[in-house]
Enzyme design. Structure first.
Site, PDB file in Angstrom:
ATOM      1  N   TYR A 226       5.895   7.815   8.775  1.00  0.00           N
ATOM      2  CA  TYR A 226       5.837   9.105   8.100  1.00  0.00           C
ATOM      3  C   TYR A 226       6.409  10.229   8.948  1.00  0.00           C
ATOM      4  CZ  TYR A 226       2.668   6.893   4.723  1.00  0.00           C
ATOM      5  OH  TYR A 226       2.120   6.071   3.771  1.00  0.00           O
TER       6      TYR A 226
ATOM      7  N   LYS B 276       2.257  -6.122  11.669  1.00  0.00           N
ATOM      8  CA  LYS B 276       3.236  -7.063  11.108  1.00  0.00           C
ATOM      9  C   LYS B 276       4.117  -7.546  12.250  1.00  0.00           C
ATOM     10  CE  LYS B 276       4.904  -9.147   7.410  1.00  0.00           C
ATOM     11  NZ  LYS B 276       4.158 -10.271   6.808  1.00  0.00           N
TER      12      LYS B 276
ATOM     13  N   ASP C 275      -0.225  -8.147   5.275  1.00  0.00           N
ATOM     14  CA  ASP C 275      -0.279  -8.768   3.957  1.00  0.00           C
ATOM     15  C   ASP C 275      -1.528  -9.638   3.820  1.00  0.00           C
ATOM     16  OD1 ASP C 275       0.899 -10.278   5.947  1.00  0.00           O
ATOM     17  OD2 ASP C 275       2.448 -11.146   4.666  1.00  0.00           O
TER      18      ASP C 275
ATOM     19  N   ASP D  51      -2.737   3.763   5.253  1.00  0.00           N
ATOM     20  CA  ASP D  51      -2.693   4.508   3.997  1.00  0.00           C
ATOM     21  C   ASP D  51      -2.927   3.569   2.823  1.00  0.00           C
ATOM     22  OD1 ASP D  51      -2.296   6.458   2.104  1.00  0.00           O
ATOM     23  OD2 ASP D  51      -0.223   6.878   2.632  1.00  0.00           O
TER      24      ASP D  51
ATOM     25  N   ASP E  66      -6.923   2.768   0.744  1.00  0.00           N
ATOM     26  CA  ASP E  66      -7.070   2.979  -0.698  1.00  0.00           C
ATOM     27  C   ASP E  66      -7.493   1.690  -1.398  1.00  0.00           C
ATOM     28  OD1 ASP E  66      -6.396   5.589  -0.393  1.00  0.00           O
ATOM     29  OD2 ASP E  66      -4.597   5.542  -1.628  1.00  0.00           O
TER      30      ASP E  66
END
Length: 357
Positions: A142, A192, A224, A248, A252
């Site tokens: 970001y 990852k 994942d 992020d 959620d």
């Protein structure tokens, strides 16, 4: 008598409605516990764009820096989607986090017994879930440079850079290790590393720090797989440590274990200075002004502010008990509605919380 200055950022959509509920409860609980709160409201996001053309006015950022704590409701509206990215409400939120140097985002996910039937997962899967997502907040993709859109090979190409320094990983990992030590002693670092060099650095730094926390059990999981495990067996997790992008998304997803993203608070903290406390949910412009909003996450964010930001743990516990009491009574906003429960709006839920308090 202790005095605390709190900046309120109602923002957009349902923000002003849930802020009003939280402010009433904060005023009541502070009087009960013998400390004073002074409130100052400042614009951010779409409301700031409407007022000044900027999603984060300099005056708002300065007021937040000078406060003892900041309580944010929500930002964003489709009205601003056509603006350049640097002028959108979300850019104001990113600027606030960076401007206050808030690098650690804490998102607790704990199942409320009264809401166990509200989740889309089976009760036996989510019963007893109590986990904390620790998300790095001011680095990663970001904020990484370079980024942008260019013309290349005869077509437009967009690009962003995911980047972390060792010191950035170390400071957020330290927060997660310390929390794990205070909780159940288990830390799962999400990355990852099988395909991303930045994730391999992340994993290497966590491994380097682990010997200094011999009482914490450390594991690693690809993002994942972590996403799958959160809905398969969420009880396996205690503290989840993640980078900005992965956190992020996963936080959620974890929010839905509770049945509604409208139930979850968060705290964003730096090395020093005031913290920022906010619900995980968005501004819900589709129900704004209709008295349909769920104020619970905002109230629980206020409780986190009291406990972590202002060191008023007894007052925080009172707010949390009020939430549990009201939910146990069967009152529900639309996002939590279930058979046999009583539907109420935002203001009625606020009155019930006051009565419970």
């Amino acid at each position: 008598m202790a005095q605390h200055r709190v900046v309120l950022l109602p923002g957009d959509g349902i923000g002003p409605e849930i802020t009003a509920v939280a402010r009433q409860l904060l005023e009541m609980v502070s009087e009960r516990h013998g400390f004073q709160l002074s409130f100052e409201e400042q614009p951010i996001g779409g409301s700031a764009i409407d007022a000044s053309g900027e999603p984060l006015p300099a005056s708002t950022l300065e007021a937040c820096r000078q406060a003892d704590a900041v309580l944010l409701a929500a930002i964003g509206s489709p009205r601003f989607d056509s603006l350049p990215r640097e002028k959108r409400p979300e850019t104001g939120l990113l600027g606030l986090r960076a401007g206050m140097q808030l690098f650690a985002n804490l998102r607790p996910v704990k199942i409320v017994p009264a809401l166990i039937g509200a989740s889309s997962l089976r009760p036996e899967v989510i019963e007893g879930v109590d986990l904390m997502v620790v998300r790095e907040l001011t680095g990663g993709i970001y904020f990484g440079q370079p980024k942008g859109r260019i013309e290349a090979d005869g077509e437009e190409r967009g690009f962003n850079t995911m980047t972390y320094s060792a010191s950035e990983v170390d400071r957020i990992a330290r927060v997660a290790f310390d929390l794990a030590r205070e909780r159940r002693g288990r830390l799962c670092s999400v990355d990852k590393a099988n395909v991303l060099d930045v994730s391999q650095l992340w994993r290497d730094r966590v491994e380097t720090m682990a010997p200094g926390y011999g009482d914490v059990e450390v594991s690693h999981m690809y993002v994942d797989n972590a996403a799958m495990q959160l809905v398969r067996d969420p009880r396996q997790f205690d503290v989840l440590l993640t980078g900005n992008l992965f956190g992020d998304i996963l936080s959620d997803e974890a929010a839905m274990l509770t049945g509604s993203i409208g139930m979850l608070p968060s705290a964003s903290l730096g090395s020093d200075g005031p913290g920022l406390f906010e619900p995980v949910h968005g501004s819900a412009p589709d129900i704004a002004g209709q008295d349909k909003a769920n104020p619970m996450a905002m109230v629980l964010s206020a409780a986190m502010m009291l406990r972590i930001g202002l060191k008023q743990s007894a007052a925080a516990a009172d707010l949390e008990r009020a939430v549990d009491t009201v939910l146990a009574s069967g009152l529900r906003t639309g996002d939590l509605m279930a058979e046999g429960c009583t539907p109420v709006g935002c203001s009625a839920m606020g009155r019930a919380l006051i009565e419970a308090l």
